[in-house]
Design an enzyme around this catalytic site. Structure first.
Site, PDB file in Angstrom:
ATOM      1  N   SER A 613       0.849  -1.182   0.000  1.00 27.57           N
ATOM      2  CA  SER A 613       0.000   0.000   0.000  1.00 27.57           C
ATOM      3  C   SER A 613       0.890   1.238   0.000  1.00 27.57           C
ATOM      4  O   SER A 613       1.699   1.400  -0.907  1.00 27.57           O
ATOM      5  CB  SER A 613      -0.942  -0.033   1.200  1.00 27.57           C
ATOM      6  OG  SER A 613      -1.949   0.940   1.080  1.00 27.57           O
ATOM      7  N   ASP A 698      -8.363  -5.844  -5.590  1.00 24.82           N
ATOM      8  CA  ASP A 698      -7.998  -4.667  -4.814  1.00 24.82           C
ATOM      9  C   ASP A 698      -8.550  -3.440  -5.524  1.00 24.82           C
ATOM     10  O   ASP A 698      -8.026  -3.020  -6.539  1.00 24.82           O
ATOM     11  CB  ASP A 698      -6.476  -4.574  -4.678  1.00 24.82           C
ATOM     12  CG  ASP A 698      -6.035  -3.390  -3.832  1.00 24.82           C
ATOM     13  OD1 ASP A 698      -6.915  -2.648  -3.349  1.00 24.82           O
ATOM     14  OD2 ASP A 698      -4.823  -3.212  -3.648  1.00 24.82           O
ATOM     15  N   HIS A 730      -6.994  -5.993  -1.158  1.00 23.98           N
ATOM     16  CA  HIS A 730      -5.818  -5.240  -0.708  1.00 23.98           C
ATOM     17  C   HIS A 730      -4.965  -6.058   0.254  1.00 23.98           C
ATOM     18  O   HIS A 730      -3.807  -5.741   0.492  1.00 23.98           O
ATOM     19  CB  HIS A 730      -6.310  -3.959  -0.027  1.00 23.98           C
ATOM     20  CG  HIS A 730      -5.311  -2.844   0.006  1.00 23.98           C
ATOM     21  ND1 HIS A 730      -4.614  -2.400  -1.091  1.00 23.98           N
ATOM     22  CD2 HIS A 730      -4.885  -2.055   1.031  1.00 23.98           C
ATOM     23  CE1 HIS A 730      -3.814  -1.410  -0.751  1.00 23.98           C
ATOM     24  NE2 HIS A 730      -3.952  -1.176   0.527  1.00 23.98           N
TER      25      HIS A 730
END
Length: 759
Positions: A613, A698, A730
């Site tokens: 991320s 995601d 994610h």
């Protein structure tokens, strides 16, 4: 936050060299691949002493404990993955809260939800039937607890729900009413869901059509249904429970949806004997652009809906009643669009219609709330210095009018910490003014604990006595103790150093076999958390677990740079518009600190970095900024940002970009800032071997970012590998996929800094 518990990595000593000219041949210059497939044998380390990824993934995963009304037993849902049959097995633990008696476990082969009907009866809601006849049935399970021994009787059917999405159950025994959430169509009719589902599925096409956001969120395309809160009679007649057939949608006709997706559950609402308090997105605002949530009070039958919040504010969370139903409390953020703004506790007197904020001047963000038995104190969890502690405050007298800036005397202003370490969650009030909660650490997954002696602590706050300020902590369960026996589990050594804004905190963990007298023996891995507003805390993780990394033979460094939570709002806010700036001053300073203080142990020529991320963003940013001088020999990027500006268009939660960069992506200032710090415009400098991992589901950071990174690396001729998980979002949640994730990450690093690579 994008990635509540994500890491990203960064470490090294010898400087990365700019790619001018490229040390790797371009595709046109090659007559054969610039680098062969990885052929060297590799296996994850595994032994009685080593906590391997498979060991970690096989541990029990207990949820937060749920107490019975008598406060002597707790229910704990547990799931455990088996690599033998490749299935997740679910069970229910009944734990005595005296810390002495034995716990009782029974399997739930079909899963389901469980809660207490009375102090000796459990309700179990489970899906039954097949195909079109599927429904959820509720069973009553009698429990016996005598002389330290627990047993459970045969389940007795109580009734059924006409849907398969009922969840988030709260039961009021005094009124005989069950409140729960379920998905319904626009008509709000629970009994019509099955028919509406069939009509939608048979519409003759697969098109999804939208007129407003969200069109998709987290990992799901938004369909025609939404969550709502329902009430139904659930009463006992001579010990026999019966579920009514009339389901009342308490939110019908309001345009409100609760719990708030994608993660909301029972923490988004609470019930008294006659009312529901809940949080919901403001229905007048576009959901993907705003975070504003309001607090509402409504009767079980949907009558007398009242909004308790007013004016400009952001999200609200964790609403709770006191035991008498006279006051409620919730968490409120000031800024709409800012999901990491400081949360403050608001208390509302229902009878007087007055609200006051009680933590306006406290530089921490509470997470969950519970009133004391008398209602005179409020207990809450909050992040503080890389832990989540339990705190308490006395409830001030209700003022004459609502205020966010009350003038409070000393006992009402400063929260008192009742725990000092690890990570507490899910606090529940027990009889005799005790607290039940779950707690994890860097060395252990969740276990249940009871905190006592609270009456004495409450008294000492006003008397200012120092000898009664110790809470009594009792550990109730030890779910993973046997499995972790003999494993190398490092508690984390803390260090501090000077950063861009303030002193910065970090952890260092060492591998099995480590000795302080070692000489440049160990490769080093820096993991950088995601969010970016998050932190590396004294808590357990099944995704980015520092001890799992250390057990594969790495010295692990985890730094909490600018943007991190739990160290004051100033540090959290410091990353806004500066993703590639102050955080990297902190990371570089922290890396220098590690090199200076562990020079004899770490081999700086065997440094690697990994992150996801925002952490993946940092890996990509490091690629394009070799002047940082980290000297990584290999990198791993999980679901990371490639083009910061484009992400402002592509992500599901548009408010995130708008806050982080100060506006929408096409506006001059945010465009300039996001482009300045976008890895997409530094590709010509990329040269470090990199593993790229992405989940196809995601929608927070769509997989195009990962593929773009991979394509850039391939065209540059930089050694690289792409791992795609078509069914993951994610996070990588499936145990088999997670094991593969760990295998690919450690195999990649071993290729460049493993013992054979270093030989």
């Amino acid at each position: 936050m994008w990635f509540p518990r994500v890491a990203l990595g960064l470490l090294g000593l010898s400087a990365q060299q700019p790619l001018v000219p490229s040390p790797h041949p371009s595709p046109l210059e090659r007559t054969r691949p610039a680098f062969p497939e990885m052929t060297r044998e590799f296996a994850l380390k595994s032994s009685l002493e080593v906590l391997s990824p498979q060991d970690m993934l096989s541990l029990p995963r207990p949820g937060a404990p749920l107490p019975n009304p008598a406060g002597d037993l707790a229910l704990i849902s547990v799931s455990k993955y088996s690599f033998d049959d490749r299935k997740t097995h679910k069970s229910l633990t009944i734990a005595p809260l005296d810390g002495i008696s034995q716990i009782y476990d029974f399997p739930l082969p079909n899963g389901g939800d469980a809660f207490w009907l009375d102090f000796r009866t459990i309700a179990h809601v489970v899906e039954t039937g097949e195909d079109k006849d599927k429904k959820q049935e509720i069973f009553a399970i009698p429990v016996t607890f005598d002389k330290g021994t627990i047993s459970a009787g045969e389940p007795i059917s109580v009734g059924s729900f006409p849907v398969t999405t009922a969840a988030d159950f709260r039961y009021s025994a005094s009124s005989g009413v069950l409140v729960f959430s379920a998905y319904v169509h626009a008509d709000g009719d629970l009994n019509a869901v099955k028919e509406n589902d069939e009509r939608y599925e048979n519409r003759g096409n697969t098109a999804l059509v939208y007129d407003q956001t969200f069109e998709r969120q987290w990992d799901t395309w938004v369909g025609p249904t939404h969550k709502s809160l329902f009430s139904v009679r659930l009463y006992a007649d001579q010990g026999v429970y019966t579920l009514g057939k009339d389901f009342t949608n308490a939110l019908k006709g309001t345009e409100l949806s609760s719990p708030v997706e994608p993660f909301g559950g029972t923490d988004d609402f609470d019930i008294s004997d006659s009312q529901i308090i809940f949080t919901a997105k403001d229905p007048k605002l576009p959901k993907a652009i705003h975070t504003k949530q309001n607090i509402y009070l409504v009767g079980f039958n949907g009558s007398n809906l009242v909004e308790l919040t007013s004016g400009a504010h952001g999200a609200t969370h964790a609403p709770v009643f006191n035991r008498r139903g006279t006051k409620v409390a919730w968490l409120q953020l000031d800024e709409d669009g800012h999901e990491s703004d400081r949360a403050k506790i608001v208390i509302h007197d229902i009878y007087k219609g007055v609200s006051l904020t009680i933590t306006q001047d406290w530089d921490r963000s509470p997470k969950s709330l519970a009133f004391s038995e008398s209602g005179d104190f409020i207990y809450f969890t909050a992040e503080d210095i890389a832990r989540t502690k339990i705190f308490t405050l006395p409830v001030p007298p209700t003022p004459n009018k609502s205020t966010a800036h009350p003038k409070l005397d000393a006992p009402y202003r400063t929260p008192v910490a009742l725990t000092t370490t690890h990570t507490a969650l899910g606090i529940q009030l027990l009889q005799n003014n005790r607290l039940l909660f779950a707690m994890s650490s860097l060395t252990s997954p969740n276990d249940a604990y009871v905190l006592g002696n609270l009456d004495h602590i409450e008294a000492s706050i006003f008397s200012q006595a120092s000898d009664s300020n110790e809470a009594e902590l009792i550990q109730i369960t030890r779910f993973s103790a046997d499995s972790l026996q003999g494993k190398h589990l490092h508690p984390g050594e803390e260090f501090w150093f000077s950063g861009a804004l303030q002193d910065i905190h970090g952890w260092i963990l060492t591998p099995p076999g480590y000795k302080p007298t070692d000489v440049k023996k160990w490769p080093v891995l820096m993991i950088i958390h995601g969010g970016p507003e998050s932190s590396w805390a004294d808590s357990w993780s099944t995704r980015w677990n520092p001890n799992v990394f250390a057990n594969q033979g790495y010295v692990v460094v985890a730094i909490n740079p600018t943007g991190s939570t739990s160290f004051g709002q100033n540090l959290t806010e410091g990353i806004k518009g500066d993703w590639g700036g102050k955080p990297f001053v902190d990371l570089k300073n922290g890396w220098n600190y590690v090199l200076e203080n562990f020079p004899q142990v770490i081999d700086p020529d065997r440094a690697v970095a990994a992150g996801g991320s925002y952490g993946g963003y940092a890996v990509n940013w490091i690629q394009g900024n070799p002047e940082f001088g980290f000297g990584f020999k290999a990198l791993a990027c999980h679901d990371g940002v490639f083009d910061t500006t484009y992400n402002g268009y592509a992500t599901d939660e548009l408010f995130f970009f708008n806050h982080e960069w100060g506006g929408r992506p096409w506006e001059p200032k945010p465009f300039e800032l996001s482009r300045k710090y976008s890895p997409a415009y530094t590709v010509s400098k990329w040269s470090t071997p990199q593993l790229v991992i992405h989940g196809s589901k995601d929608y927070r950071l769509p997989e195009g970012d990962g593929i773009a990174v991979w394509h850039a690396l391939q065209q540059l001729g930089v050694p690289s590998r792409l791992v795609i998980f078509p069914t993951e979002n994610h996070w990588v949640l499936d145990a088999g996929n997670s094991l593969k994730w760990h295998y690919e990450v450690f195999r990649w690093f071993d290729e460049y800094v493993g013992e054979k690579a270093a030989a």
